[in-house]
Design a protein around this motif. Sequence first.
Motif, PDB file in Angstrom:
ATOM      1  N   PRO A 221      94.487  66.766   5.163  1.00 57.85           N
ATOM      2  CA  PRO A 221      94.708  66.054   3.897  1.00 57.85           C
ATOM      3  C   PRO A 221      94.738  64.546   4.145  1.00 57.85           C
ATOM      4  O   PRO A 221      95.236  64.103   5.183  1.00 57.85           O
ATOM      5  CB  PRO A 221      96.090  66.552   3.452  1.00 57.85           C
ATOM      6  N   ALA A 222      94.212  63.791   3.207  1.00 54.80           N
ATOM      7  CA  ALA A 222      94.144  62.338   3.405  1.00 54.80           C
ATOM      8  C   ALA A 222      94.340  61.601   2.080  1.00 54.80           C
ATOM      9  O   ALA A 222      94.130  62.161   1.006  1.00 54.80           O
ATOM     10  CB  ALA A 222      92.791  61.964   4.003  1.00 54.80           C
ATOM     11  N   ILE A 223      94.776  60.365   2.206  1.00 56.21           N
ATOM     12  CA  ILE A 223      94.812  59.453   1.051  1.00 56.21           C
ATOM     13  C   ILE A 223      93.994  58.230   1.446  1.00 56.21           C
ATOM     14  O   ILE A 223      94.196  57.686   2.541  1.00 56.21           O
ATOM     15  CB  ILE A 223      96.255  59.005   0.710  1.00 56.21           C
ATOM     16  N   GLU A 224      93.057  57.828   0.592  1.00 48.38           N
ATOM     17  CA  GLU A 224      92.383  56.554   0.834  1.00 48.38           C
ATOM     18  C   GLU A 224      92.968  55.509  -0.104  1.00 48.38           C
ATOM     19  O   GLU A 224      93.159  55.773  -1.303  1.00 48.38           O
ATOM     20  CB  GLU A 224      90.869  56.639   0.602  1.00 48.38           C
ATOM     21  N   ILE A 225      93.267  54.343   0.450  1.00 48.35           N
ATOM     22  CA  ILE A 225      93.667  53.205  -0.392  1.00 48.35           C
ATOM     23  C   ILE A 225      92.455  52.291  -0.474  1.00 48.35           C
ATOM     24  O   ILE A 225      91.991  51.772   0.549  1.00 48.35           O
ATOM     25  CB  ILE A 225      94.881  52.460   0.192  1.00 48.35           C
ATOM     26  N   ILE A 226      91.902  52.165  -1.679  1.00 48.87           N
ATOM     27  CA  ILE A 226      90.767  51.258  -1.866  1.00 48.87           C
ATOM     28  C   ILE A 226      91.286  49.954  -2.457  1.00 48.87           C
ATOM     29  O   ILE A 226      92.308  49.941  -3.172  1.00 48.87           O
ATOM     30  CB  ILE A 226      89.659  51.879  -2.760  1.00 48.87           C
ATOM     31  N   ASP A 227      90.622  48.849  -2.126  1.00 49.47           N
ATOM     32  CA  ASP A 227      91.089  47.532  -2.574  1.00 49.47           C
ATOM     33  C   ASP A 227      89.886  46.597  -2.634  1.00 49.47           C
ATOM     34  O   ASP A 227      89.671  45.795  -1.728  1.00 49.47           O
ATOM     35  CB  ASP A 227      92.155  47.011  -1.583  1.00 49.47           C
ATOM     36  N   SER A 228      89.122  46.738  -3.710  1.00 50.97           N
ATOM     37  CA  SER A 228      87.920  45.913  -3.861  1.00 50.97           C
ATOM     38  C   SER A 228      88.272  44.433  -3.739  1.00 50.97           C
ATOM     39  O   SER A 228      89.304  43.985  -4.233  1.00 50.97           O
ATOM     40  CB  SER A 228      87.312  46.169  -5.239  1.00 50.97           C
ATOM     41  N   ARG A 229      87.381  43.699  -3.105  1.00 55.77           N
ATOM     42  CA  ARG A 229      87.596  42.246  -3.011  1.00 55.77           C
ATOM     43  C   ARG A 229      87.165  41.554  -4.310  1.00 55.77           C
ATOM     44  O   ARG A 229      87.322  40.343  -4.478  1.00 55.77           O
ATOM     45  CB  ARG A 229      86.795  41.677  -1.831  1.00 55.77           C
ATOM     46  N   TYR A 230      86.601  42.293  -5.255  1.00 56.72           N
ATOM     47  CA  TYR A 230      86.039  41.662  -6.453  1.00 56.72           C
ATOM     48  C   TYR A 230      87.050  41.601  -7.605  1.00 56.72           C
ATOM     49  O   TYR A 230      87.876  42.503  -7.793  1.00 56.72           O
ATOM     50  CB  TYR A 230      84.796  42.411  -6.914  1.00 56.72           C
ATOM     51  N   LEU A 231      86.879  40.540  -8.364  1.00 49.18           N
ATOM     52  CA  LEU A 231      87.687  40.260  -9.544  1.00 49.18           C
ATOM     53  C   LEU A 231      87.817  41.502 -10.434  1.00 49.18           C
ATOM     54  O   LEU A 231      86.796  42.103 -10.810  1.00 49.18           O
ATOM     55  CB  LEU A 231      86.947  39.167 -10.314  1.00 49.18           C
ATOM     56  N   ASP A 232      89.046  41.893 -10.746  1.00 51.10           N
ATOM     57  CA  ASP A 232      89.328  43.007 -11.659  1.00 51.10           C
ATOM     58  C   ASP A 232      88.695  44.333 -11.231  1.00 51.10           C
ATOM     59  O   ASP A 232      88.470  45.199 -12.068  1.00 51.10           O
ATOM     60  CB  ASP A 232      88.851  42.689 -13.096  1.00 51.10           C
ATOM     61  N   PHE A 233      88.355  44.472  -9.928  1.00 47.91           N
ATOM     62  CA  PHE A 233      87.783  45.735  -9.440  1.00 47.91           C
ATOM     63  C   PHE A 233      86.467  46.025 -10.159  1.00 47.91           C
ATOM     64  O   PHE A 233      86.096  47.177 -10.362  1.00 47.91           O
ATOM     65  CB  PHE A 233      88.773  46.893  -9.674  1.00 47.91           C
ATOM     66  N   LYS A 234      85.719  44.982 -10.532  1.00 47.54           N
ATOM     67  CA  LYS A 234      84.463  45.190 -11.289  1.00 47.54           C
ATOM     68  C   LYS A 234      83.281  44.743 -10.435  1.00 47.54           C
ATOM     69  O   LYS A 234      83.306  43.646  -9.865  1.00 47.54           O
ATOM     70  CB  LYS A 234      84.480  44.398 -12.587  1.00 47.54           C
ATOM     71  N   PHE A 235      82.242  45.595 -10.364  1.00 47.44           N
ATOM     72  CA  PHE A 235      81.121  45.303  -9.473  1.00 47.44           C
ATOM     73  C   PHE A 235      79.938  46.182  -9.819  1.00 47.44           C
ATOM     74  O   PHE A 235      80.069  47.169 -10.536  1.00 47.44           O
ATOM     75  CB  PHE A 235      81.531  45.564  -8.017  1.00 47.44           C
ATOM     76  N   THR A 236      78.778  45.820  -9.254  1.00 46.26           N
ATOM     77  CA  THR A 236      77.606  46.696  -9.341  1.00 46.26           C
ATOM     78  C   THR A 236      77.584  47.538  -8.060  1.00 46.26           C
ATOM     79  O   THR A 236      78.347  47.295  -7.118  1.00 46.26           O
ATOM     80  CB  THR A 236      76.298  45.883  -9.399  1.00 46.26           C
ATOM     81  N   LEU A 237      76.660  48.491  -8.018  1.00 46.15           N
ATOM     82  CA  LEU A 237      76.508  49.327  -6.833  1.00 46.15           C
ATOM     83  C   LEU A 237      76.244  48.470  -5.591  1.00 46.15           C
ATOM     84  O   LEU A 237      76.829  48.686  -4.520  1.00 46.15           O
ATOM     85  CB  LEU A 237      75.330  50.288  -7.062  1.00 46.15           C
ATOM     86  N   GLU A 238      75.382  47.466  -5.727  1.00 45.71           N
ATOM     87  CA  GLU A 238      75.027  46.610  -4.589  1.00 45.71           C
ATOM     88  C   GLU A 238      76.256  45.832  -4.108  1.00 45.71           C
ATOM     89  O   GLU A 238      76.487  45.699  -2.902  1.00 45.71           O
ATOM     90  CB  GLU A 238      73.901  45.633  -4.979  1.00 45.71           C
ATOM     91  N   ASP A 239      77.059  45.334  -5.058  1.00 45.10           N
ATOM     92  CA  ASP A 239      78.265  44.590  -4.677  1.00 45.10           C
ATOM     93  C   ASP A 239      79.208  45.452  -3.852  1.00 45.10           C
ATOM     94  O   ASP A 239      79.727  45.019  -2.826  1.00 45.10           O
ATOM     95  CB  ASP A 239      79.037  44.162  -5.942  1.00 45.10           C
ATOM     96  N   VAL A 240      79.451  46.669  -4.323  1.00 51.19           N
ATOM     97  CA  VAL A 240      80.479  47.501  -3.674  1.00 51.19           C
ATOM     98  C   VAL A 240      80.002  47.975  -2.300  1.00 51.19           C
ATOM     99  O   VAL A 240      80.789  48.080  -1.366  1.00 51.19           O
ATOM    100  CB  VAL A 240      80.951  48.646  -4.613  1.00 51.19           C
ATOM    101  N   VAL A 241      78.703  48.211  -2.162  1.00 47.19           N
ATOM    102  CA  VAL A 241      78.172  48.594  -0.840  1.00 47.19           C
ATOM    103  C   VAL A 241      78.369  47.427   0.137  1.00 47.19           C
ATOM    104  O   VAL A 241      78.839  47.611   1.264  1.00 47.19           O
ATOM    105  CB  VAL A 241      76.695  49.014  -0.940  1.00 47.19           C
ATOM    106  N   ALA A 242      78.020  46.216  -0.289  1.00 51.53           N
ATOM    107  CA  ALA A 242      78.183  45.043   0.588  1.00 51.53           C
ATOM    108  C   ALA A 242      79.646  44.875   0.993  1.00 51.53           C
ATOM    109  O   ALA A 242      79.956  44.474   2.122  1.00 51.53           O
ATOM    110  CB  ALA A 242      77.688  43.793  -0.127  1.00 51.53           C
ATOM    111  N   ASP A 243      80.562  45.213   0.107  1.00 54.02           N
ATOM    112  CA  ASP A 243      82.013  45.077   0.339  1.00 54.02           C
ATOM    113  C   ASP A 243      82.562  46.295   1.095  1.00 54.02           C
ATOM    114  O   ASP A 243      83.738  46.636   0.980  1.00 54.02           O
ATOM    115  CB  ASP A 243      82.703  44.903  -1.025  1.00 54.02           C
ATOM    116  N   ASN A 244      81.708  46.964   1.868  1.00 61.19           N
ATOM    117  CA  ASN A 244      82.108  48.144   2.657  1.00 61.19           C
ATOM    118  C   ASN A 244      82.826  49.183   1.795  1.00 61.19           C
ATOM    119  O   ASN A 244      83.801  49.809   2.214  1.00 61.19           O
ATOM    120  CB  ASN A 244      82.965  47.736   3.865  1.00 61.19           C
ATOM    121  N   CYS A 245      82.337  49.324   0.555  1.00 61.50           N
ATOM    122  CA  CYS A 245      82.809  50.370  -0.360  1.00 61.50           C
ATOM    123  C   CYS A 245      84.316  50.307  -0.612  1.00 61.50           C
ATOM    124  O   CYS A 245      84.988  51.356  -0.653  1.00 61.50           O
ATOM    125  CB  CYS A 245      82.405  51.750   0.142  1.00 61.50           C
ATOM    126  N   SER A 246      84.825  49.080  -0.749  1.00 54.57           N
ATOM    127  CA  SER A 246      86.235  48.859  -1.128  1.00 54.57           C
ATOM    128  C   SER A 246      87.249  49.367  -0.092  1.00 54.57           C
ATOM    129  O   SER A 246      88.429  49.529  -0.409  1.00 54.57           O
ATOM    130  CB  SER A 246      86.578  49.482  -2.496  1.00 54.57           C
TER     131      SER A 246
END
Length: 258
Positions: A133-158
């Motif tokens: 069992p696991a928990i992932e904590i995601i924490d996008s570097r982008y404003l308000d957690f808003k992005f396109t697919l390309e943005d989130v991939v570049a950001d190592n998927c949050s």
Amino acid sequence: MKLMQDMVDYLLTAEKDKREVEKITTTFRSLTIEEAYEIQQKLIEQKEKEGLHRIGVKLGLTSKAKQEMMGVHEAIYGYLMDDMLATDGEPIPYSGFIHPKAEPEIAFIMDEDIQGTSITPEDILRVTKFVAPAIEIIDSRYLDFKFTLEDVVADNCSTSKFIIGDRWVSPQFINLKEIGMNMLKNSEVVTVGTGAAVLGDPAAAVAWAVNKLGETGRGLKKGDIILSGAITEAISFKSGDQFEVNFADLGSVSFSCK
Ligand code: 0L1
Ligand code: MG
């Protein structure tokens, strides 16, 4: 080339400063998904130069609901580094985050190297030593957690942190598609789900990642940890909150935010 390095520096500085930033496609509108993965690769290499080590892979956008929300038909992957792993029950400081969310996942621990482009879920189960069992904590570097697919991939998927429970079980004893779970925030159930929410089968999600990595001659290594994707939506938290995820047949995992 210089431009890509600028984007890597931009994202890594945001992560280090715990500061949300404008998404990169606001400036670079024509960024392709291939270029986004190149930025991700450079970002990981930069972390390695700073002394960190890759310890596995994570999948993102594995649920139909999240894919529809983003208008895409495919999952994405990023890399797990050794500084992201926290121990079960560990108090994790909120000061290390920007705007974190927690999501329940099933982790796979590889028993053998695996690489290819026509890997099946059965192949994955054959080379998996344990699931946990696991928990992932995601924490996008982008404003308000808003992005396109390309943005989130570049950001190592949050990617930010992840916690693995202490009950590790051979996958032959678990029905990963049907396994049920609930996630509690401060002792209240906030989400429930089953393994099938992850691309129909968490092992199929891991097979997808191996096949995707295989297209560029990469694969998974013995000992790698794979986060197979969120079973339910991610839930925001703040300092003082506590999470627990309980799986039928697979035990529990928890963390608290201090
Ligand atoms: O792990 C995930 O499913 C998240 C991947 C990136 C999308 C997001 O940050 O919500
Ligand atoms: Mg996830």
